[in-house]
Design a protein around this motif. Structure first.
Motif, mmCIF file in Angstrom:
data_model
loop_
_atom_site.group_PDB
_atom_site.id
_atom_site.type_symbol
_atom_site.label_atom_id
_atom_site.label_comp_id
_atom_site.label_asym_id
_atom_site.label_seq_id
_atom_site.Cartn_x
_atom_site.Cartn_y
_atom_site.Cartn_z
ATOM 1 N N LEU A 12 -8.795 32.565 -17.497
ATOM 2 C CA LEU A 12 -7.732 32.616 -18.492
ATOM 3 C C LEU A 12 -7.544 31.251 -19.164
ATOM 4 O O LEU A 12 -7.399 31.172 -20.391
ATOM 5 C CB LEU A 12 -6.424 33.068 -17.846
ATOM 6 N N MET A 13 -7.582 30.196 -18.381
ATOM 7 C CA MET A 13 -7.445 28.858 -18.948
ATOM 8 C C MET A 13 -8.610 28.523 -19.877
ATOM 9 O O MET A 13 -8.421 27.926 -20.930
ATOM 10 C CB MET A 13 -7.332 27.819 -17.836
ATOM 11 N N TYR A 15 -10.382 30.678 -21.552
ATOM 12 C CA TYR A 15 -10.214 31.496 -22.744
ATOM 13 C C TYR A 15 -9.163 30.896 -23.687
ATOM 14 O O TYR A 15 -9.352 30.866 -24.900
ATOM 15 C CB TYR A 15 -9.816 32.918 -22.343
ATOM 16 N N ILE A 16 -8.093 30.391 -23.127
ATOM 17 C CA ILE A 16 -7.018 29.833 -23.947
ATOM 18 C C ILE A 16 -7.422 28.494 -24.574
ATOM 19 O O ILE A 16 -7.175 28.248 -25.759
ATOM 20 C CB ILE A 16 -5.733 29.671 -23.110
ATOM 21 N N PHE A 17 -8.057 27.636 -23.790
ATOM 22 C CA PHE A 17 -8.345 26.288 -24.266
ATOM 23 C C PHE A 17 -9.743 26.099 -24.837
ATOM 24 O O PHE A 17 -10.080 24.991 -25.264
ATOM 25 C CB PHE A 17 -8.128 25.284 -23.129
ATOM 26 N N SER A 18 -10.561 27.131 -24.879
ATOM 27 C CA SER A 18 -11.924 26.962 -25.374
ATOM 28 C C SER A 18 -11.993 26.546 -26.842
ATOM 29 O O SER A 18 -12.830 25.707 -27.188
ATOM 30 C CB SER A 18 -12.752 28.220 -25.125
ATOM 31 N N THR A 20 -9.937 24.628 -28.517
ATOM 32 C CA THR A 20 -9.581 23.211 -28.556
ATOM 33 C C THR A 20 -10.695 22.358 -27.966
ATOM 34 O O THR A 20 -11.061 21.318 -28.531
ATOM 35 C CB THR A 20 -8.281 22.977 -27.772
#
Length: 62
Positions: A12-13, A15-18, A20
């Protein structure tokens, strides 16, 4: 079974920060070593989450 929650949290992390991280890695003014930092992080994470065999207790026999 114990490793599913941390793995899902990690995915999940990622996926969220990819987006950036991708823009940070390919930024033209950045250092040449940026992609290698990401690979180093992946290797370190893989090292810590790998399955380790439990060590057997040594029994002293007289």
């Amino acid at each position: 079974m114990k490793r599913q929650r941390p793995l899902l949290l990690l995915l999940l992390m990622v996926y969220i920060f990819s987006p950036t991280l991708l823009s940070w890695v390919i930024h033209p003014d950045g250092g040449w070593y940026r992609p290698y930092l990401i690979w180093l992080l992946i290797i370190v994470i893989a090292y810590f989450i790998q399955d380790r065999k439990p060590q057997q207790d040594k029994v002293d026999t007289p």
